[in-house]
Enzyme design. Structure first.
Site, mmCIF file in Angstrom:
data_model
loop_
_atom_site.group_PDB
_atom_site.id
_atom_site.type_symbol
_atom_site.label_atom_id
_atom_site.label_comp_id
_atom_site.label_asym_id
_atom_site.label_seq_id
_atom_site.Cartn_x
_atom_site.Cartn_y
_atom_site.Cartn_z
ATOM 1 N N CYS A 81 -0.650 -3.261 1.766
ATOM 2 C CA CYS A 81 0.564 -3.578 2.518
ATOM 3 C C CYS A 81 1.505 -4.441 1.684
ATOM 4 O O CYS A 81 1.311 -5.651 1.561
ATOM 5 C CB CYS A 81 0.215 -4.297 3.820
ATOM 6 S SG CYS A 81 1.654 -4.721 4.829
ATOM 7 N N CYS A 138 3.314 -7.150 3.677
ATOM 8 C CA CYS A 138 2.476 -8.315 3.977
ATOM 9 C C CYS A 138 2.301 -9.217 2.762
ATOM 10 O O CYS A 138 2.335 -10.446 2.878
ATOM 11 C CB CYS A 138 1.095 -7.856 4.449
ATOM 12 S SG CYS A 138 1.093 -6.630 5.769
ATOM 13 N N ASP A 139 2.078 -8.611 1.589
ATOM 14 C CA ASP A 139 1.582 -9.373 0.439
ATOM 15 C C ASP A 139 2.508 -9.394 -0.773
ATOM 16 O O ASP A 139 2.207 -10.056 -1.763
ATOM 17 C CB ASP A 139 0.227 -8.795 0.001
ATOM 18 C CG ASP A 139 -0.819 -8.876 1.099
ATOM 19 O OD1 ASP A 139 -0.765 -9.846 1.885
ATOM 20 O OD2 ASP A 139 -1.677 -7.984 1.183
#
Length: 323
Positions: free
Chosen positions: A141, A144-145
């Site tokens: 992701c 997300c990261d």
């Protein structure tokens, strides 16, 4: 018999499931949550996520498992009940609906909220799952990261729209992004592919597969973390090493909808179809929320939001039916 029918049963226990449970519990519906057991992970994908920095309310971030523990405790506080079991079959033809647990128990329910999520498809090679769980260089992701990889060299594996989108997003942070794909042709749309090709930060490794994920003691982790990947040519078998700080696997997601084959409407990728602006499925009293019906955003916060919607939809349905 009516006294033994659950008003609401929730299948799945990620952000969507526990938010649905919280709202249903506060509406005095006494929801029963089947949170899953191995191989399904109670708590969903956040249970294999380390630092979560984009969930509102946590200034310094929070570990994925800790976040899900808080979700569960809050729902249980208001009366939600949890069973650490999987649902193995459903009968949605007759009301009340019948769910069967892995222990063979038959559960009757007036309303069902489905929040079984979707799993990222992985490469299935050594070190992949371990590094992903530790937040040590492998992710599925970018949203997300991606911010963890500022001014670093990363790679994206895949050839579809998701891979192109992830790669383009990562160029906001990374020094360079290499797209690794096993062919020269792509499944992605032309517009997404052209956008990636025009980005000066994106490099290409085509006709290549990953044969090995390399690790080393890397700062700032002070533990085994990704140091690179070994690539193997699909044309001549030659191998080479690519040094990396981050690896993003973008080969698609698999929604956990096998229980509902033949019962609920799904799109061509297997995601449950809900009515626009609601969590209602094609069967009255059956609702779907979170990643099981969301192939676009796939974020904890959007999953939680749709869990709230599902609980409200279920509450209104039960009220209309005098249940």
């Amino acid at each position: 018999m009516e006294n033994h029918v659950q008003k609401v049963v929730i299948i799945g226990s990620g952000p969507a499931g526990w938010t649905a449970a919280l709202y249903a519990a506060r509406a005095t519906l006494k929801p029963l949550v089947f949170e899953g057991s191995a191989p399904n992970i109670p708590g969903g994908q956040l249970m294999i996520t380390s630092d979560v920095e984009n969930y509102p309310g946590f200034v310094d971030g929070v570990l994925g498992p800790q976040l899900m523990e808080v979700f569960k405790k809050q729902a249980v506080r208001f009366g939600a009940k949890a069973k650490t079991e999987n649902i193995t079959s459903v009968d949605l033809k007759n009301k009340p609906y019948t769910l069967t647990s892995e222990m063979g128990e038959k559960i009757l329910a007036h309303a069902v909220i489905i929040s079984t999520g979707a799993n990222a498809k992985l490469l299935g090679i050594k070190n992949e799952k371990e590094l992903m769980a530790q937040g040590a260089g492998v992710s599925a992701c970018a949203t997300c990261d991606g911010a963890f990889y500022k001014d670093m060299d990363v790679a994206v594996i895949g050839g579809g729209d998701s891979a192109m989108e992830e790669a383009s997003f990562l160029t906001r942070f990374a020094k360079s992004v290499t797209i690794v794909h096993r062919r020269e042709g792509f499944r992605s749309s032309e517009i997404m592919l052209d956008r990636a090709k025009q980005n000066p930060k994106i490099k290409w490794e085509l006709n290549q597969t990953i044969s090995e994920i390399l690790t080393a003691k890397m700062p700032p982790f002070n533990k085994d973390a990704l140091s690179g990947i070994k690539l193997k040519s699909t044309k001549n078998g030659e191998e080479k090493t690519l040094k990396l700080d981050g690896l993003f696997v973008a080969i698609g997601h698999q929604p956990n909808t096998h229980l509902f084959n033949g019962s609920l409407n799904m799109d061509d990728k297997g995601y449950l179809i809900t009515n626009n602006g609601s969590t209602k499925t094609n069967i009255e009293g059956i609702f779907a929320c979170g990643d099981v019906q969301d192939s676009i955003y796939r974020q904890a916060v959007t999953a939680a939001g749709s869990g709230c919607m599902a609980a409200i939809d279920a509450e209104r349905f039960l009220k209309e039916k005098g249940l």
